[in-house]
Design a protein around this motif. Sequence first.
Motif, PDB file in Angstrom:
ATOM      1  N   ILE A 206       0.688  -1.793  -0.080  1.00 25.25           N
ATOM      2  CA  ILE A 206       0.078  -0.412  -0.020  1.00 25.25           C
ATOM      3  C   ILE A 206       0.703   1.650  -0.338  1.00 25.25           C
ATOM      4  O   ILE A 206       1.669   1.606   0.921  1.00 25.25           O
ATOM      5  N   PHE A 207       0.590   1.964  -0.942  1.00 26.85           N
ATOM      6  CA  PHE A 207       0.917   3.712  -1.626  1.00 26.85           C
ATOM      7  C   PHE A 207       0.356   4.620  -0.963  1.00 26.85           C
ATOM      8  O   PHE A 207      -0.284   4.513  -1.607  1.00 26.85           O
ATOM      9  N   ALA A 208       0.351   5.104   0.159  1.00 28.47           N
ATOM     10  CA  ALA A 208      -0.684   6.088   1.034  1.00 28.47           C
ATOM     11  C   ALA A 208       0.399   7.530   1.099  1.00 28.47           C
ATOM     12  O   ALA A 208       0.927   7.537   1.300  1.00 28.47           O
ATOM     13  N   GLY A 209      -1.021   8.491   0.022  1.00 29.86           N
ATOM     14  CA  GLY A 209      -0.392   9.564   0.347  1.00 29.86           C
ATOM     15  C   GLY A 209      -1.377  11.094   0.690  1.00 29.86           C
ATOM     16  O   GLY A 209      -2.562   9.764   0.691  1.00 29.86           O
ATOM     17  N   ASN A 210      -1.046  12.005   0.162  1.00 32.37           N
ATOM     18  CA  ASN A 210      -1.937  12.907   0.498  1.00 32.37           C
ATOM     19  C   ASN A 210      -3.694  12.912  -0.789  1.00 32.37           C
ATOM     20  O   ASN A 210      -3.438  12.549  -1.687  1.00 32.37           O
ATOM     21  N   ASN A 211      -5.080  12.135  -0.103  1.00 33.95           N
ATOM     22  CA  ASN A 211      -5.961  11.887  -0.730  1.00 33.95           C
ATOM     23  C   ASN A 211      -5.269  10.914  -1.759  1.00 33.95           C
ATOM     24  O   ASN A 211      -6.435  10.960  -2.448  1.00 33.95           O
ATOM     25  N   GLU A 212      -4.697   9.878  -1.798  1.00 32.70           N
ATOM     26  CA  GLU A 212      -4.506   9.295  -2.667  1.00 32.70           C
ATOM     27  C   GLU A 212      -3.858   7.485  -2.098  1.00 32.70           C
ATOM     28  O   GLU A 212      -3.108   7.867  -1.395  1.00 32.70           O
ATOM     29  N   VAL A 213      -4.341   7.237  -2.468  1.00 32.06           N
ATOM     30  CA  VAL A 213      -3.818   5.610  -2.117  1.00 32.06           C
ATOM     31  C   VAL A 213      -3.612   4.514  -3.807  1.00 32.06           C
ATOM     32  O   VAL A 213      -4.893   4.342  -4.266  1.00 32.06           O
ATOM     33  N   ILE A 214      -2.376   4.412  -3.739  1.00 28.57           N
ATOM     34  CA  ILE A 214      -2.135   2.985  -4.678  1.00 28.57           C
ATOM     35  C   ILE A 214      -2.164   2.248  -4.059  1.00 28.57           C
ATOM     36  O   ILE A 214      -1.263   1.271  -3.023  1.00 28.57           O
ATOM     37  N   THR A 215      -2.798   0.412  -4.508  1.00 36.38           N
ATOM     38  CA  THR A 215      -2.395  -0.518  -3.715  1.00 36.38           C
ATOM     39  C   THR A 215      -1.872  -1.970  -5.081  1.00 36.38           C
ATOM     40  O   THR A 215      -2.815  -1.245  -6.220  1.00 36.38           O
ATOM     41  N   LEU A 216      -0.884  -2.327  -5.039  1.00 37.42           N
ATOM     42  CA  LEU A 216      -0.605  -3.553  -5.536  1.00 37.42           C
ATOM     43  C   LEU A 216      -0.590  -4.908  -5.061  1.00 37.42           C
ATOM     44  O   LEU A 216      -0.515  -4.429  -3.673  1.00 37.42           O
ATOM     45  N   SER A 217      -1.811  -5.827  -5.507  1.00 37.24           N
ATOM     46  CA  SER A 217      -1.214  -6.751  -4.952  1.00 37.24           C
ATOM     47  C   SER A 217      -1.526  -8.007  -5.377  1.00 37.24           C
ATOM     48  O   SER A 217      -1.229  -8.114  -7.016  1.00 37.24           O
ATOM     49  N   HIS A 218      -1.501  -9.409  -4.654  1.00 36.76           N
ATOM     50  CA  HIS A 218      -1.075 -10.602  -5.028  1.00 36.76           C
ATOM     51  C   HIS A 218      -1.672 -11.829  -4.453  1.00 36.76           C
ATOM     52  O   HIS A 218      -1.896 -11.611  -3.293  1.00 36.76           O
ATOM     53  N   SER A 219      -2.889 -12.665  -5.063  1.00 34.39           N
ATOM     54  CA  SER A 219      -3.536 -13.335  -4.402  1.00 34.39           C
ATOM     55  C   SER A 219      -2.785 -14.528  -5.199  1.00 34.39           C
ATOM     56  O   SER A 219      -2.762 -15.256  -6.482  1.00 34.39           O
ATOM     57  N   ALA A 220      -2.274 -16.133  -4.564  1.00 40.82           N
ATOM     58  CA  ALA A 220      -2.035 -16.997  -4.856  1.00 40.82           C
ATOM     59  C   ALA A 220      -3.482 -17.969  -4.002  1.00 40.82           C
ATOM     60  O   ALA A 220      -3.985 -18.177  -3.075  1.00 40.82           O
ATOM     61  N   GLN A 221      -4.272 -19.034  -4.951  1.00 39.70           N
ATOM     62  CA  GLN A 221      -5.257 -19.594  -4.818  1.00 39.70           C
ATOM     63  C   GLN A 221      -4.744 -21.572  -5.087  1.00 39.70           C
ATOM     64  O   GLN A 221      -5.735 -21.410  -4.577  1.00 39.70           O
ATOM     65  N   SER A 222      -3.515 -21.067  -5.502  1.00 36.32           N
ATOM     66  CA  SER A 222      -2.989 -22.525  -5.046  1.00 36.32           C
ATOM     67  C   SER A 222      -1.713 -22.526  -5.163  1.00 36.32           C
ATOM     68  O   SER A 222      -0.615 -22.171  -5.436  1.00 36.32           O
ATOM     69  N   LYS A 223      -1.364 -23.803  -4.069  1.00 33.33           N
ATOM     70  CA  LYS A 223       0.234 -23.720  -3.692  1.00 33.33           C
ATOM     71  C   LYS A 223       1.292 -24.257  -5.245  1.00 33.33           C
ATOM     72  O   LYS A 223       2.225 -24.167  -5.179  1.00 33.33           O
ATOM     73  N   GLU A 224       0.622 -25.240  -5.840  1.00 29.37           N
ATOM     74  CA  GLU A 224       0.445 -25.128  -7.467  1.00 29.37           C
ATOM     75  C   GLU A 224       1.530 -24.458  -8.257  1.00 29.37           C
ATOM     76  O   GLU A 224       2.367 -24.749  -8.996  1.00 29.37           O
ATOM     77  N   LEU A 225       1.292 -23.595  -8.083  1.00 29.98           N
ATOM     78  CA  LEU A 225       1.919 -22.363  -8.367  1.00 29.98           C
ATOM     79  C   LEU A 225       3.536 -22.298  -8.385  1.00 29.98           C
ATOM     80  O   LEU A 225       4.562 -21.482  -9.082  1.00 29.98           O
ATOM     81  N   PHE A 226       3.537 -22.498  -7.181  1.00 31.33           N
ATOM     82  CA  PHE A 226       4.744 -22.274  -6.016  1.00 31.33           C
ATOM     83  C   PHE A 226       5.711 -23.655  -7.165  1.00 31.33           C
ATOM     84  O   PHE A 226       6.860 -23.509  -7.173  1.00 31.33           O
ATOM     85  N   ALA A 227       4.962 -24.775  -6.805  1.00 34.27           N
ATOM     86  CA  ALA A 227       5.560 -25.906  -7.772  1.00 34.27           C
ATOM     87  C   ALA A 227       6.280 -25.678  -9.335  1.00 34.27           C
ATOM     88  O   ALA A 227       7.076 -26.028  -9.542  1.00 34.27           O
ATOM     89  N   VAL A 228       5.321 -24.787 -10.048  1.00 33.48           N
ATOM     90  CA  VAL A 228       5.431 -24.197 -11.378  1.00 33.48           C
ATOM     91  C   VAL A 228       6.743 -23.465 -11.491  1.00 33.48           C
ATOM     92  O   VAL A 228       7.894 -24.096 -12.556  1.00 33.48           O
ATOM     93  N   GLY A 229       6.887 -22.748 -10.346  1.00 32.88           N
ATOM     94  CA  GLY A 229       8.451 -22.461 -10.360  1.00 32.88           C
ATOM     95  C   GLY A 229       9.208 -22.775 -10.204  1.00 32.88           C
ATOM     96  O   GLY A 229      10.650 -21.643 -10.645  1.00 32.88           O
TER      97      GLY A 229
END
Length: 251
Positions: A206-229
């Motif tokens: 979360i980047f919180a500034g004056n009168n605005e907020v920018i959010t970068l997010s990531h959601s892992a749905q399964s541990k399988e993606l870590f196996a692929v990596g």
Amino acid sequence: MTRIILCGCCGKMGHFITQLVSERTDCEIVAGVDLNVNAQTASYPAYTSIDQVAEAADVIIDFSHPSLLTPILHYAAEKGGIPAVLCTTGYTAEQTAELTKASETQPIFYSRNMSLGINLMLELAKKAAKVLGDQFDIEIVEKHHNQKIDAPSGTALMLADALASVRDGETQYMYDRHAQRKKREKSEIGIHSVRGGTIVGEHEVIFAGNNEVITLSHSAQSKELFAVGAVNAAVFMSGKGPGLYDMSALV
């Protein structure tokens, strides 16, 4: 064909990797290592110690336990510098220093998160921090399942370290804000942990500034993606020379 030794072969991630590799044509698992070898039902031999492995291999994937770092590094060195892909979380500062030292003479791949998406998010967060400067406060929130032992997550710390590397001046990590009776310092990066249910892994910057907020997010749905990596990293590392590699090489 990349030949893999899989440490932690009987764990959840070990099973994911075993299944994934069985569906690929560019790699194979030649041996597994796990204290609970009785649970192993795969087509490759499994041992309780990596020192027992006699099969020739091109790379080691480790999804076991931090306590096995030293034996894995020693084995890799004794076998002529087999690349090691280290995916285990929870290393101490001393262990991180150990693997960094080993990378001077061995090929070591180390990332606290094997997701390509998380590592792309990391690069985007660094870019945002450079552009926004000290006019925006930075907070990191990570969420995981109720069985996860370490907190904050290795990924949250990886994100914090990346952000700190592009900020001017000294950066402080704030883990326990409720104990502080003072205003937020500009030098802080807040890091917050949530544990509950079966959450695989969620991270927000979360980047919180004056009168605005920018959010970068990531959601892992399964541990399988870590196996692929991890498997992609293993194939990438086959034949590599000494050095410390991470997911930025694959992004």
